[in-house]
Design an enzyme around this catalytic site. Structure first.
Site, mmCIF file in Angstrom:
data_model
loop_
_atom_site.group_PDB
_atom_site.id
_atom_site.type_symbol
_atom_site.label_atom_id
_atom_site.label_comp_id
_atom_site.label_asym_id
_atom_site.label_seq_id
_atom_site.Cartn_x
_atom_site.Cartn_y
_atom_site.Cartn_z
ATOM 1 N N ASP A 55 -86.663 109.570 -55.981
ATOM 2 C CA ASP A 55 -85.473 108.763 -56.235
ATOM 3 C C ASP A 55 -85.855 107.292 -56.426
ATOM 4 O OD1 ASP A 55 -86.295 108.127 -53.733
ATOM 5 O OD2 ASP A 55 -84.418 108.567 -52.710
ATOM 6 N N SER A 101 -87.687 106.594 -43.062
ATOM 7 C CA SER A 101 -87.341 107.924 -43.576
ATOM 8 C C SER A 101 -88.525 108.629 -44.239
ATOM 9 C CB SER A 101 -86.204 107.820 -44.588
ATOM 10 O OG SER A 101 -86.550 106.918 -45.621
ATOM 11 N N HIS A 116 -88.392 107.332 -52.193
ATOM 12 C CA HIS A 116 -89.006 108.315 -51.291
ATOM 13 C C HIS A 116 -90.045 109.153 -52.019
ATOM 14 C CE1 HIS A 116 -85.075 107.466 -49.361
ATOM 15 N NE2 HIS A 116 -85.789 107.545 -48.255
#
Lengths: 254, 254
Positions: free
Chosen positions: B201, B15, B204
């Site tokens: 967070d 991601s 990320h």
């Protein structure tokens, strides 16, 4: 070599396209790359300073001919955005006459849509975008500040005429049309000086300009070609939770 | 079909790669797209949530085999960035053991570099990136705020070990290495809570995290593979002023 595992969106245009991934801009290239991640690759075929005459031979290199298509990704959406340079006033070398500009746009659409064209591609959706309005107050100041100073090369009314030509070709050819000229002009309250909110030098879009134009482009996609709207395309490769579901021996994600 | 008129950079990861064109982030995908415009296309092969086990079959679909390469663009640079999910603690389904993680990375490098591999591509430069450090204070708070709440799935020390494994594979295989773990850790003054400046967070990267990591990646490119540094690559199509010079009948640009 990179396998063609995703089809593509090709953005074909001038500096306003080339610069659409610029830092701090949230340009439309970047934003399309983001929303189409894992769905379609977004190819930057922006050519700073180019008009449609100079871009003509490049178009034919960017699109594969029927004879040479093995393994290549489909162009699901072709976005063509020229006019900002074509609209330069003669004798600027960037000038292309209004008639020739429209004829070049028609030639590109026909290349994709005519069954007897070498570049025929009936699956390719096409969107034409009109050039943004020029703020000649900003543009003149920018050019006069250069060394050596340059005189104004574009007028507000000329660019408007080129924008209208794009609209007319889109209507004639029945392809998608994003009217960047009109949405920016209306956003500026139809006041040339107020275009400074959307243009950083009277010619190129700033972040706010790209925001307005991106929204209009996504609207065109949704209304004209919902099959290629990002909301309607699946991921090419499955979401990771599919792998969790397929691994029953493993504990559920805590 | 889109002709292969530009070679590519392929960003293969999780991601943190998939989100690297996100709005307002100036992520490394966006920034590479910008600096390599008209030079190399940057392909997003980021797979949110994936570990190296799940990504293994996808790698083999993203790289063309020797038998199926006609017309396809060369991968000039392959950037592999995994580990953030592999480092999840057992029994998370995302967990991949440290040994298997390193073995998967080796398998990818060997696939490109071994002359007897189906995916052999001696022109492809490879850079491995280590996963960023985890801020377990942020991460725990994020997970506990979910509905239903989740317990902490990663530890600081485990991710450090996965980062070191990436470094070791890069050294063993003699490929480029960008140590995102260490540059972010140092930028945070080697204080876990201070990683909040670089992580949104605890896991990320935020804009500042991408800035630090992008600079480190560009340094790796420049030091290891200067032939694919953007400063050393020409435009595929000529700058527009070439066309002006080639049109002597037209007046000079005013």
């Amino acid at each position: 070599m990179a396998a063609s595992i995703q089809d593509v969106i090709m953005l074909f245009g001038d500096s306003i396209t080339q610069g659409a991934w610029g830092p701090g801009m949230n340009g439309f290239g970047q934003r399309l790359s983001h929303v189409y991640a894992r769905k379609l690759d977004v190819l930057n075929r922006g050519l700073s300073g180019y008009n449609t005459d100079w871009a003509m031979p490049i178009f034919k290199q960017c699109i594969a001919t029927k004879r040479n298509r093995d393994n290549l990704p489909k162009i699901r959406l072709l976005v063509i955005w020229f006019g900002a340079n074509d609209a330069c006033m003669w004798p600027s070398p960037q000038h292309v006459s209004l008639g020739k500009f429209a004829s070049n746009l028609r030639e590109w659409v026909d290349a994709i849509q005519s069954p007897d064209s070498l570049y025929y591609s009936p699956q390719t959706r096409i969107i034409l975008i009109s050039p943004p309005p020029v703020n000649t107050y900003q543009r003149r100041a920018d050019l006069e500040s250069r060394n050596p100073p340059k005189s104004l090369d574009r007028t507000f009314e000329t660019t408007r005429a080129y924008a209208e030509a794009v609209r007319d070709v889109a209507q004639e050819k029945q392809v998608g049309f994003t009217d960047a000229w009109t949405v920016l002009w209306k956003a500026a309250g139809e006041d040339e000086r107020s275009l400074a909110r959307f243009l950083n030098d009277g010619l190129h879009l700033n972040g706010e300009g790209y925001r307005v134009m991106y929204d209009a482009l996504v609207k065109t996609i949704g209304e004209n070609y919902p099959d290629v709207h990002f909301d309607n395309l699946p991921f090419v490769f499955p979401p990771w939770l599919v792998h969790v579901d397929e691994a029953p021996g493993k504990a559920a994600f805590p």
